[in-house]
Design a protein around this motif. Structure first.
Motif, PDB file in Angstrom:
ATOM      1  N   LEU A   1       0.574  -0.814   0.299  1.00 12.61           N
ATOM      2  CA  LEU A   1      -0.027  -0.180   0.597  1.00 12.61           C
ATOM      3  C   LEU A   1       1.392   1.395  -0.076  1.00 12.61           C
ATOM      4  O   LEU A   1       0.364   2.599  -0.921  1.00 12.61           O
ATOM      5  CB  LEU A   1      -1.176  -0.182   1.348  1.00 12.61           C
ATOM      6  CG  LEU A   1      -1.955  -1.516   1.156  1.00 12.61           C
ATOM      7  CD1 LEU A   1      -3.181  -1.248   2.419  1.00 12.61           C
ATOM      8  CD2 LEU A   1      -3.085  -0.537  -0.178  1.00 12.61           C
ATOM      9  N   HIS A   2       2.035   1.308   1.188  1.00  9.67           N
ATOM     10  CA  HIS A   2       3.083   2.160   0.756  1.00  9.67           C
ATOM     11  C   HIS A   2       3.392   3.104  -0.323  1.00  9.67           C
ATOM     12  O   HIS A   2       3.670   3.996  -1.087  1.00  9.67           O
ATOM     13  CB  HIS A   2       3.836   2.475   2.204  1.00  9.67           C
ATOM     14  CG  HIS A   2       4.560   1.307   2.346  1.00  9.67           C
ATOM     15  ND1 HIS A   2       4.360  -0.532   1.892  1.00  9.67           N
ATOM     16  CD2 HIS A   2       6.324   2.123   1.391  1.00  9.67           C
ATOM     17  CE1 HIS A   2       6.257  -0.537   1.867  1.00  9.67           C
ATOM     18  NE2 HIS A   2       7.084   0.730   1.103  1.00  9.67           N
TER      19      HIS A   2
ATOM     20  N   ALA B   1      -2.005   7.037  -5.304  1.00 14.89           N
ATOM     21  CA  ALA B   1      -3.229   7.590  -5.003  1.00 14.89           C
ATOM     22  C   ALA B   1      -3.688   9.094  -5.395  1.00 14.89           C
ATOM     23  O   ALA B   1      -3.673  10.230  -4.803  1.00 14.89           O
ATOM     24  CB  ALA B   1      -3.332   7.807  -3.027  1.00 14.89           C
TER      25      ALA B   1
ATOM     26  N   LYS C   1      -6.986   7.603  -1.224  1.00 14.18           N
ATOM     27  CA  LYS C   1      -6.352   7.817  -0.316  1.00 14.18           C
ATOM     28  C   LYS C   1      -6.704   7.257   1.104  1.00 14.18           C
ATOM     29  O   LYS C   1      -5.736   6.792   1.893  1.00 14.18           O
ATOM     30  CB  LYS C   1      -6.069   9.163   0.133  1.00 14.18           C
ATOM     31  CG  LYS C   1      -5.684  10.501  -1.232  1.00 14.18           C
ATOM     32  CD  LYS C   1      -5.457  11.014  -1.113  1.00 14.18           C
ATOM     33  CE  LYS C   1      -4.527  12.552  -1.586  1.00 14.18           C
ATOM     34  NZ  LYS C   1      -4.696  13.114  -1.945  1.00 14.18           N
ATOM     35  N   GLN C   2      -8.336   7.489   0.903  1.00 10.04           N
ATOM     36  CA  GLN C   2      -9.196   6.763   2.108  1.00 10.04           C
ATOM     37  C   GLN C   2      -9.219   5.262   2.002  1.00 10.04           C
ATOM     38  O   GLN C   2      -9.093   4.832   3.585  1.00 10.04           O
ATOM     39  CB  GLN C   2     -10.421   6.723   1.738  1.00 10.04           C
ATOM     40  CG  GLN C   2     -10.642   7.940   1.800  1.00 10.04           C
ATOM     41  CD  GLN C   2     -12.221   8.330   1.404  1.00 10.04           C
ATOM     42  OE1 GLN C   2     -12.873   7.174   1.057  1.00 10.04           O
ATOM     43  NE2 GLN C   2     -13.418   9.500   1.525  1.00 10.04           N
ATOM     44  N   LEU C   3      -8.207   4.363   0.518  1.00 11.54           N
ATOM     45  CA  LEU C   3      -7.806   3.195   1.222  1.00 11.54           C
ATOM     46  C   LEU C   3      -6.457   3.056   1.728  1.00 11.54           C
ATOM     47  O   LEU C   3      -5.912   1.490   2.055  1.00 11.54           O
ATOM     48  CB  LEU C   3      -8.409   2.358  -0.322  1.00 11.54           C
ATOM     49  CG  LEU C   3     -10.077   2.505  -0.610  1.00 11.54           C
ATOM     50  CD1 LEU C   3     -10.115   1.406  -1.571  1.00 11.54           C
ATOM     51  CD2 LEU C   3     -10.275   1.200   0.337  1.00 11.54           C
ATOM     52  N   ASP C   4      -5.912   3.918   1.657  1.00 13.48           N
ATOM     53  CA  ASP C   4      -4.298   3.891   2.463  1.00 13.48           C
ATOM     54  C   ASP C   4      -3.409   3.952   1.273  1.00 13.48           C
ATOM     55  O   ASP C   4      -2.654   3.166   1.992  1.00 13.48           O
ATOM     56  CB  ASP C   4      -4.618   3.283   3.597  1.00 13.48           C
ATOM     57  CG  ASP C   4      -4.659   3.504   4.903  1.00 13.48           C
ATOM     58  OD1 ASP C   4      -5.569   4.871   4.888  1.00 13.48           O
ATOM     59  OD2 ASP C   4      -5.067   2.368   5.816  1.00 13.48           O
ATOM     60  N   TYR C   5      -3.487   3.660   0.173  1.00  9.84           N
ATOM     61  CA  TYR C   5      -3.126   4.270  -0.519  1.00  9.84           C
ATOM     62  C   TYR C   5      -1.581   5.406  -0.738  1.00  9.84           C
ATOM     63  O   TYR C   5      -2.193   6.069  -0.316  1.00  9.84           O
ATOM     64  CB  TYR C   5      -3.805   4.380  -2.137  1.00  9.84           C
ATOM     65  CG  TYR C   5      -4.314   3.065  -3.480  1.00  9.84           C
ATOM     66  CD1 TYR C   5      -4.792   2.105  -1.975  1.00  9.84           C
ATOM     67  CD2 TYR C   5      -4.058   2.808  -4.098  1.00  9.84           C
ATOM     68  CE1 TYR C   5      -5.416   1.146  -2.253  1.00  9.84           C
ATOM     69  CE2 TYR C   5      -4.915   1.410  -5.325  1.00  9.84           C
ATOM     70  CZ  TYR C   5      -5.683   0.895  -3.808  1.00  9.84           C
ATOM     71  OH  TYR C   5      -5.739  -0.001  -5.069  1.00  9.84           O
TER      72      TYR C   5
ATOM     73  N   LYS D   1       0.197   5.593   1.600  1.00 13.04           N
ATOM     74  CA  LYS D   1       0.200   6.167   3.148  1.00 13.04           C
ATOM     75  C   LYS D   1       1.312   5.119   4.304  1.00 13.04           C
ATOM     76  O   LYS D   1       1.738   4.049   3.349  1.00 13.04           O
ATOM     77  CB  LYS D   1      -0.833   5.820   3.571  1.00 13.04           C
ATOM     78  CG  LYS D   1      -0.755   5.785   5.543  1.00 13.04           C
ATOM     79  CD  LYS D   1      -1.606   5.305   6.421  1.00 13.04           C
ATOM     80  CE  LYS D   1      -2.046   5.975   7.388  1.00 13.04           C
ATOM     81  NZ  LYS D   1      -3.586   5.111   8.449  1.00 13.04           N
ATOM     82  N   ASP D   2       1.725   6.403   4.928  1.00 14.11           N
ATOM     83  CA  ASP D   2       3.389   5.732   5.059  1.00 14.11           C
ATOM     84  C   ASP D   2       4.601   5.594   4.127  1.00 14.11           C
ATOM     85  O   ASP D   2       5.712   5.155   4.986  1.00 14.11           O
ATOM     86  CB  ASP D   2       3.390   4.673   5.739  1.00 14.11           C
ATOM     87  CG  ASP D   2       1.919   4.319   7.216  1.00 14.11           C
ATOM     88  OD1 ASP D   2       2.069   5.296   7.857  1.00 14.11           O
ATOM     89  OD2 ASP D   2       1.648   3.518   7.071  1.00 14.11           O
ATOM     90  N   TYR D   3       3.911   5.937   3.254  1.00 12.35           N
ATOM     91  CA  TYR D   3       5.616   6.034   2.095  1.00 12.35           C
ATOM     92  C   TYR D   3       7.253   6.732   2.410  1.00 12.35           C
ATOM     93  O   TYR D   3       6.006   8.608   2.848  1.00 12.35           O
ATOM     94  CB  TYR D   3       4.647   6.208   0.780  1.00 12.35           C
ATOM     95  CG  TYR D   3       6.449   6.976  -0.073  1.00 12.35           C
ATOM     96  CD1 TYR D   3       6.789   5.978  -0.361  1.00 12.35           C
ATOM     97  CD2 TYR D   3       6.565   8.279  -1.220  1.00 12.35           C
ATOM     98  CE1 TYR D   3       8.203   6.126  -1.516  1.00 12.35           C
ATOM     99  CE2 TYR D   3       7.374   8.254  -1.421  1.00 12.35           C
ATOM    100  CZ  TYR D   3       8.538   7.504  -2.007  1.00 12.35           C
ATOM    101  OH  TYR D   3       9.211   7.515  -2.951  1.00 12.35           O
TER     102      TYR D   3
END
Length: 471
Positions: A403-404, A408, A414-418, A420-422
């Protein structure tokens, strides 16, 4: 004879019941004699044909090799069985059955079949074929779409290839092209996009063995001789996976034996006969692939003398300089790689120079590049890495992207955490931050393995500082 006997002296036709019996007898004898001459003529024609031509397959059942294309359930076999074929290009080395396959397809589907050779045909010939195909369809609506087979299509110029586009697009004919060169380089993009490319492979030992047995048991001329094959290794080695070459060697060895006695084929006999009858370099086939193989192996083996010698053989034989330059590009990537990254730059510059200069001046650039590549340190780590990676892909399939690492661009993503934390590398010291870049299932898997040379030693040292001795 029959016309003479059917006329009287006033040059008028006689009715059948008034023809004298002796003239009828002469006519019958004449027909028998002429028929006999026809049979003799057919046999003489067969004898005059080379073995490879006599054994050219007429159906897929007799076709040897290329099981990945024409074997049960294979793509071309399905296409032929369905009766619906689309335009395609057959790419492969000489003597693997490209022309034969095209003829078999036309025969099996009972399609009108036109052929052109790119060596001797021009735009005018293409246009004539297009008109013939259009007229054929116009006057006979039930006629299936004809097939146009173009041998050595890579030799067609851009304008010649352009002249095919409209007819291929609107279905005037189905195009089957044959080439020994990479279509990506030699066939224009618009035509390539309209054709599927099928790769034919050199025949395997089992295929060659099957062909050898077929020749000895079915050919009329070979069956007249008592032939025993005691050893096959040299036959198959010298043929190099080329069916035509194998049959030529068999014919050469058998015909060289005097008289009608026993012919025992051994490795020593084959080697001796081929040395007595050296095959000249043929840029259209035969030793084409043998020489380029020796050239590349000399570069790989760091022998500039060997590389320049085999280069000279190709230059003297009139080889296409672009073909040589492309092979050196491949060698620079595969055999030298990261041990000397400049090798690829020089090989690419050589390729450009060849396009600008042509013969004979480009031989100097080719020589310079060949010597540089042969003299460079060697590494195939990049070649091995992509091979390893492809093996992993085949083994594990389409693993999900973490995912990271996903992009997105939308709110939903973005809501699906695409993404995220990259961690953006340039936001960290030394433009580096440790994070995982492989799918979860492959975490910790090693793919690229640096080799022992000065260039990769520096790369390894740099990466190990970043990744804590991971490499």
């Amino acid at each position: 004879m029959m016309l003479i006997t059917m006329r009287n002296y006033e040059n008028n036709f006689l009715p059948p019941h008034k023809i004298p019996n002796f003239l009828v007898y002469i006519c019958r004898v004449s027909v028998i004699i002429c028929s006999g001459f026809g049979a003799v003529s057919d046999e003489l024609t067969t004898m005059a044909q080379p073995l490879a031509e006599r054994l050219r397959p007429k159906s897929l059942d007799d076709y040897i090799g290329q099981k990945h294309l024409v074997g049960p359930g294979a793509v071309l076999r399905k296409m032929i069985d369905s009766g619906n074929i689309s335009s395609f290009i057959l790419w492969g080395p000489p003597g693997v059955g490209k022309t034969t396959l095209a003829r078999i397809i036309a025969n099996q589907l009972e399609r009108p079949f036109y052929t052109l050779s790119a060596v001797s045909s021009g735009v005018k010939d293409v246009r004539e074929i297009i008109e013939k195909a259009k007229n054929n369809r116009f006057f006979n609506a039930e006629t299936h779409t004809p097939i146009l087979f173009i041998d050595e299509i890579h030799r067609f110029s851009k304008s010649q290839q352009d002249s095919l586009l409209g007819a291929v697009e609107n279905g005037t004919f189905v195009l089957i092209g044959a080439t020994t060169e990479n279509p990506s380089f030699e066939v224009i993009s618009p035509l390539l996009s309209r054709c599927q490319v099928y790769v034919l492979q050199s025949l395997e030992v089992d295929d060659l063995d099957q062909l050898l047995k077929h020749a000895l048991t079915t050919d009329r001329e070979l069956r007249k001789r008592e032939i025993k094959v005691l050893e096959k290794e040299s036959l198959f080695r010298f043929s190099g996976g080329d069916a035509r070459k194998l049959l030529n060697i068999i014919e050469l060895v058998v015909n060289a034996e005097e008289g009608e006695g026993l012919v025992e084929i051994t490795d020593a006999l084959v080697t001796e006969r081929l040395q007595q009858n050296p095959m000249a370099y043929d840029k259209d086939g035969e030793m084409h692939y043998d020489i380029i193989s020796a050239f590349i192996k000399s570069i790989r083996g760091s022998d500039p003398d060997g590389a320049v010698y085999w280069l000279a053989r190709m230059v003297a034989g009139g080889e296409d300089p672009k073909f040589i330059a492309r092979r050196m590009l491949i060698s620079a990537s595969e055999d030298i790689g990261l041990a000397n990254p400049n090798a690829l730059l020089l090989a690419n510059a050589c390729f450009d120079t060849v396009h600008k200069l042509g013969w004979p001046e480009s031989r100097i650039a080719l020589s310079e590049c060949a010597i540089y590549l042969a003299s460079s340190p060697k590494s195939n780590s990049a070649y091995m890495a992509i091979g390893t990676a492809l093996g992993i892909v085949e083994e594990t399939g389409n693993l999900p992207v973490p995912l990271h690492l996903r992009n997105a661009p939308t709110k939903l993503m973005k809501q699906l955490d695409y993404g995220k934390d990259y961690k953006y590398a340039h936001d960290y010291e030394n433009n580096f931050v440790e994070q995982e870049f492989l799918p979860k299932k492959l975490k910790g898997r090693s793919i690229w393995k640096p080799q022992l040379n000065a260039s990769e030693a520096k790369i390894k040292e740099f990466l190990n500082k970043l990744w804590k001795n991971r490499f």
